[in-house]
Design an enzyme around this catalytic site. Structure first.
Site, PDB file in Angstrom:
ATOM      1  N   ASP A   1     -23.995  15.018   5.169  1.00 25.29           N
ATOM      2  CA  ASP A   1     -25.702  15.573   5.678  1.00 25.29           C
ATOM      3  C   ASP A   1     -26.590  14.165   4.120  1.00 25.29           C
ATOM      4  O   ASP A   1     -26.723  14.880   3.161  1.00 25.29           O
ATOM      5  CB  ASP A   1     -26.071  16.926   5.206  1.00 25.29           C
ATOM      6  CG  ASP A   1     -27.377  17.247   5.785  1.00 25.29           C
ATOM      7  OD1 ASP A   1     -28.104  15.782   5.839  1.00 25.29           O
ATOM      8  OD2 ASP A   1     -27.735  18.449   5.367  1.00 25.29           O
TER       9      ASP A   1
ATOM     10  N   HIS B   1     -31.952  21.542   3.969  1.00 23.91           N
ATOM     11  CA  HIS B   1     -31.350  19.966   3.672  1.00 23.91           C
ATOM     12  C   HIS B   1     -30.976  19.695   2.351  1.00 23.91           C
ATOM     13  O   HIS B   1     -32.283  19.773   1.248  1.00 23.91           O
ATOM     14  CB  HIS B   1     -31.560  18.475   4.430  1.00 23.91           C
ATOM     15  CG  HIS B   1     -31.371  19.004   6.296  1.00 23.91           C
ATOM     16  ND1 HIS B   1     -30.683  18.758   6.931  1.00 23.91           N
ATOM     17  CD2 HIS B   1     -32.469  19.342   6.616  1.00 23.91           C
ATOM     18  CE1 HIS B   1     -30.366  18.992   8.193  1.00 23.91           C
ATOM     19  NE2 HIS B   1     -32.409  19.350   7.875  1.00 23.91           N
TER      20      HIS B   1
HETATM   21 ZN    ZN Z   1     -29.429  18.831  11.710  1.00 24.59          ZN
HETATM   22 ZN    ZN Z   2     -29.832  21.848  11.335  1.00 21.95          ZN
END
Ligand code: ZN
Ligand code: ZN
Length: 553
Positions: A193, A367
């Site tokens: 990510d 995130h």
């Molecule tokens: Zn996402």
């Molecule tokens: Zn997500």
């Protein structure tokens, strides 16, 4: 020599949204997420954007299943479209499936779609794929990283993740398992990510938002509190609810997805709100405002959402006054800033106090930031690395971090949507590309295409002029008209002189065509367009869409 493993990126590498990839082994294909993207302001009238599914349609008989890493729309929201043409089972955590289920049901596709729940840490064979599902923390509970144990070694996909060491549900990212895999058998390829790859440091723990919420509730004990957040952010909802209950308030949910998700999460035991603390939104009118907390959708300023309607003074259940405090517990996703600002302004206009992430720490990201990305790179110590989930600049920054963390320069691949990479005995490399453009969805129309969007942009920026003229089929002489109908160019009732001049230029255009002896409709239309277009450009510096309608009798 073991068979190669292929990975095809259909979306999410080059934009935030429509995450979709497939992994192929032994002639079978496993879909990893199938998300949608919300349109930006340029995509006029577009409801949402999907990955290009051509590759999946072309290989429909090879699709084994879909694995969902978590329940966000940018990972699961495309399924209800793909499932119209293809049929396959869907795997994911129980909550992920619960969140995805509604959409699939709405599309009427539930009875022919098998939903198969996965447990934390489960290792399971799906066709030829040997998959392991590793818990990660994120802004929706029960997300997974996925380890594919392939003939070419372990391919680890991080999913959307952060390293919250004190998550609200105590379910931490299982770094220990990733470390164990790194030692034995080793991680061949890591896909991770990249959303926050430009942000230094570590993301704050979700629990910190709870502390801020409690302080805000105490500080405003004499006012009604309305809080907006993502309906899938169950831990955020929990912390808002906890602060409310601690202060003796009752809670009403507002917005359809908030009501559905709160019910789902309570049923699954993932959200603890006592029965007596929940009231129906219809009841709050009769309650002391100081005893009420409304948890609402609309944190992204979506025009028809509960919060946007409140800000416009048009919400059926909540009328905002100066006795209200509105807490927007979210960050605007890129593209939504304008709508969010409009909502904040509207709420102020009605006298409310508005607390948002720019004022107090009422939001933390879901995130991983640079410190966490480096931690994962260090723990996983992969041979090869491909950054995923981000705009190109995020991917590039993440690639740099990987090199900094010791991944060989030559083993870091900057892949984009449409790229196909292959893992072989020789390494990981690009081998092919597949169609990966945007698929625009407009209501029930389906793909509207870039031509339609170009017209919409032109219409919205320049307006349209329709010219209707009837001519003699033989001589080309004008029998009726020209009549001009215009929208978005000039306001016709106030521009009679201009329109009269425009008519003269149309007559000239028709005459030119007649002089050339060209009395066919297409040639006459072209002359009208040229003659009128030049006049309009010269007099008004505009280039509206000109639609000549020439009729011959
Ligand atoms: Zn996402
Ligand atoms: Zn997500």
């Amino acid at each position: 020599m073991p068979d190669p493993v292929r990975i095809t990126f259909l979306g999410g590498l080059g934009e935030i949204g429509r995450n979709c990839a497939c992994i192929e082994q032994d002639g079978r294909l496993l879909l990893l997420d199938c998300g949608l993207m919300f349109p930006d302001a340029e995509m006029l009238g577009v409801d949402l954007v999907l990955p290009d599914f051509t590759y999946l349609h072309d290989n429909a008989d090879r699709v084994e299943a879909c694995v969902l890493t978590h329940g966000h729309e940018d990972h699961a929201g495309g399924l209800s479209y793909l499932l119209r043409d293809l049929s396959f089972p869907i795997f994911g955590s129980a909550l992920t499936l619960g969140l995805a289920r509604n959409r699939i049901e709405e599309a009427g596709l539930l009875d022919r779609t098998e939903l198969i729940p996965l447990a934390d840490g489960e290792r399971r064979r799906i066709g030829p794929f040997d998959c392991e599902f590793i818990p990660v923390t994120h802004s929706v509970p029960h997300g997974f990283a996925t380890a594919f144990h392939t003939p070419q070694g372990v391919v680890l996909h991080s999913g959307d993740f952060k390293l919250d060491l004190t998550p609200v549900d105590g379910r931490v990212t299982d770094l220990a398992r990733i470390g164990a895999l790194a030692r034995d058998p080793g991680i061949r390829l890591l896909l991770s990510d990249s959303t926050n790859a430009e942000e230094p440091g570590f993301a704050g723990t979700e629990r910190s938002v709870g502390r801020v919420m409690r302080d805000l509730f105490r500080a405003h004990e004499n006012r009604r509190i309305i809080s907006a957040c993502f309906a899938s952010h169950i831990h955020r909802v929990q912390q808002i609810a906890d602060a409310a209950v601690e202060n003796g308030r009752v809670i009403a949910t507002l917005g359809r997805s908030m009501a559905t998700n709160v019910a789902l999460a309570r049923e699954m035991g993932l959200l603890a709100i006592p029965d007596e603390a929940l009231v129906d939104i219809e009841e709050i009118r009769d309650l002391d405002p100081r005893m009420v907390c409304v948890i609402s959708t609309g944190s992204q300023g979506e025009p028809m959402s509960a919060l946007a309607l409140m800000a416009a003074g048009e919400n059926k259940w909540v009328r905002i006054t100066e006795d209200d405090v509105v807490i927007i517990s979210a960050h605007a996703i890129p593209g939504n800033e304008y709508d969010v600002n409009k909502v904040i302004d509207g709420l102020h206009r009605l006298g409310a106090e508005v607390v948002h992430a720019g004022i107090a720490d009422v939001h933390v990201t879901g995130h991983a930031m640079q410190g966490e990305l480096k931690t994962l790179l260090s723990v996983a110590s992969p041979d090869y690395f491909i950054p995923v989930h981000g705009e190109f600049r995020h991917l590039r920054h993440h690639a740099r971090l990987a090199i900094e963390m010791g991944v060989d320069d030559a083993n870091v691949l900057l892949a984009e949507d449409g790229d196909v990479v292959e893992v072989t005995d020789d390494g990981v490399d690009f081998v092919d590309s597949v169609p990966a453009g945007y698929l625009y969805v407009d209501g029930i129309v389906g793909d509207v295409g870039t031509g339609v969007l170009r017209d919409r942009r032109l219409l919205s920026a320049e307006g349209v002029i329709v010219v209707v003229v009837t001519v003699d089929a033989h001589s080309g002489a004008i029998l009726q008209g020209p009549e001009i109908i215009t929208r978005g160019w000039v306001y016709a009732p106030e521009a009679e002189d201009l329109l009269e001049e425009a008519r003269k230029h149309i007559v000239e255009g028709v005459a030119e065509a007649a002089v050339e002896g060209a009395t066919d409709i297409e040639t006459m239309k072209r002359h009208v367009r040229q003659s009128l277009g030049a006049f309009v450009k010269e007099r008004t510096q505009r280039r509206p869409l000109i639609l000549p309608v020439v009729m011959e009798v």
